[in-house]
Motif scaffolding. Structure first.
Motif, PDB file in Angstrom:
ATOM      1  N   ARG A  26       1.047  -1.135  -0.016  1.00 54.21           N
ATOM      2  CA  ARG A  26       0.247   0.140   0.245  1.00 54.21           C
ATOM      3  C   ARG A  26       0.872   1.291  -0.085  1.00 54.21           C
ATOM      4  O   ARG A  26       0.687   2.204  -0.624  1.00 54.21           O
ATOM      5  N   GLU A  27       1.903   1.127   0.765  1.00 51.08           N
ATOM      6  CA  GLU A  27       2.796   2.423   0.705  1.00 51.08           C
ATOM      7  C   GLU A  27       3.658   2.750  -0.643  1.00 51.08           C
ATOM      8  O   GLU A  27       3.749   3.722  -0.986  1.00 51.08           O
ATOM      9  N   PHE A  29       2.407   1.610  -3.191  1.00 52.39           N
ATOM     10  CA  PHE A  29       1.127   2.229  -4.123  1.00 52.39           C
ATOM     11  C   PHE A  29       1.051   3.474  -4.097  1.00 52.39           C
ATOM     12  O   PHE A  29       0.985   4.213  -5.054  1.00 52.39           O
ATOM     13  N   GLU A  30       1.113   4.068  -2.859  1.00 49.49           N
ATOM     14  CA  GLU A  30       1.155   5.482  -2.846  1.00 49.49           C
ATOM     15  C   GLU A  30       2.157   6.221  -3.263  1.00 49.49           C
ATOM     16  O   GLU A  30       1.773   7.342  -3.890  1.00 49.49           O
ATOM     17  N   THR A  84      -9.354   5.910  -2.381  1.00 53.55           N
ATOM     18  CA  THR A  84      -8.156   5.307  -1.690  1.00 53.55           C
ATOM     19  C   THR A  84      -8.068   5.577  -0.212  1.00 53.55           C
ATOM     20  O   THR A  84      -7.558   4.970   0.406  1.00 53.55           O
ATOM     21  N   ILE A  86      -5.949   8.308   0.184  1.00 54.04           N
ATOM     22  CA  ILE A  86      -4.667   8.754   0.186  1.00 54.04           C
ATOM     23  C   ILE A  86      -4.782  10.372  -0.185  1.00 54.04           C
ATOM     24  O   ILE A  86      -5.439  10.739  -1.050  1.00 54.04           O
ATOM     25  N   PHE A 141      -1.337  -3.100  -8.701  1.00 56.25           N
ATOM     26  CA  PHE A 141      -1.157  -3.018  -7.006  1.00 56.25           C
ATOM     27  C   PHE A 141      -2.561  -2.950  -6.668  1.00 56.25           C
ATOM     28  O   PHE A 141      -2.881  -3.302  -5.481  1.00 56.25           O
ATOM     29  N   ALA A 142      -3.419  -1.930  -7.368  1.00 55.53           N
ATOM     30  CA  ALA A 142      -4.565  -1.687  -6.697  1.00 55.53           C
ATOM     31  C   ALA A 142      -5.469  -3.195  -6.624  1.00 55.53           C
ATOM     32  O   ALA A 142      -6.459  -3.281  -5.841  1.00 55.53           O
ATOM     33  N   LEU A 145      -4.519  -5.048  -3.826  1.00 53.57           N
ATOM     34  CA  LEU A 145      -4.794  -4.366  -2.395  1.00 53.57           C
ATOM     35  C   LEU A 145      -6.425  -4.322  -2.303  1.00 53.57           C
ATOM     36  O   LEU A 145      -6.947  -3.839  -1.317  1.00 53.57           O
ATOM     37  N   GLU A 147      -8.463  -2.576  -3.986  1.00 59.01           N
ATOM     38  CA  GLU A 147      -8.916  -1.081  -4.334  1.00 59.01           C
ATOM     39  C   GLU A 147      -9.673  -1.110  -5.751  1.00 59.01           C
ATOM     40  O   GLU A 147      -9.059  -0.844  -6.609  1.00 59.01           O
TER      41      GLU A 147
END
Length: 187
Positions: A26-27, A29-30, A84, A86, A141-142, A145, A147
């Motif tokens: 997740r990090e 991805f961010e 998300t 973020i 990634f999404a 996760l 998302e």
């Protein structure tokens, strides 16, 4: 017995991670979202320069389309951030900065006309390929996760980037590259 992963300390020549390094997907991805957000915002400012330096009406039109797409991609990324949870924040993208610097160099090293147009297309396709790689990774990634809304939005952008890349190839091979080649034979 399954082999265990080596720690950073065990690998000679391993890069030491910063204290704020991503520890989970997740990090990561961010980090990727903030990177491509910066890249798309910068493209909305640099594409008009390419438009002014292109001579082929077909290329000018493709670049204008890419500009409006980049503006839409910025908006879509803001929706990804929102869905998300973020914070929408742009973080300087070294890769895009380098690609834009290279594009500026190509324009400086070519005369206006087919040769510059061929160089602009080459530069733009490098940008497209970077974007395709980034959006493809962020989409994966999404999905991983969970998302799903973000994955859907990123898949839309990925599809558009691939179409733009194909359009640029079409413009290059239909006329510009052969005209640029003929220009070098005459000199």
């Amino acid at each position: 017995m399954e082999p265990r992963m080596k720690s950073q300390e065990e690998v000679k020549g391993a890069v030491k991670a910063k204290s704020n390094a991503a520890k989970g997907l997740r990090e990561l991805f961010e980090v990727g979202l903030k990177d491509i957000y910066w890249a798309e915002k910068v493209l909305t400012k640099t594409l008009p320069k390419m438009v002014k330096n292109a001579s082929s009406p077909e290329l000018v039109n493709a670049l204008k389309n890419h500009l409006s797409e980049a503006e839409e991609h910025v908006n879509r990324l803001e929706k990804v951030f929102e869905t998300t949870g973020i914070k929408a924040e742009a973080k300087k993208c070294d890769a895009m900065e380098g690609l834009i610097r290279e594009s500026d160099g190509i324009m400086e090293q070519t005369q206006m006309g087919n040769v510059r147009d061929a160089g602009i297309i080459a530069s733009e396709q490098k940008v497209k390929h970077y974007e395709i790689a980034t959006y493809g990774t962020l989409h994966a990634f999404a999905k991983t996760l969970g998302e799903n809304k973000a994955a859907e939005l990123l898949a839309m952008t990925l599809s558009e980037e691939k179409k733009t890349d194909a359009a640029l190839t079409g413009i290059a091979v239909s006329a510009i590259n052969s005209k640029a080649a003929a220009a070098s034979i005459r000199h």
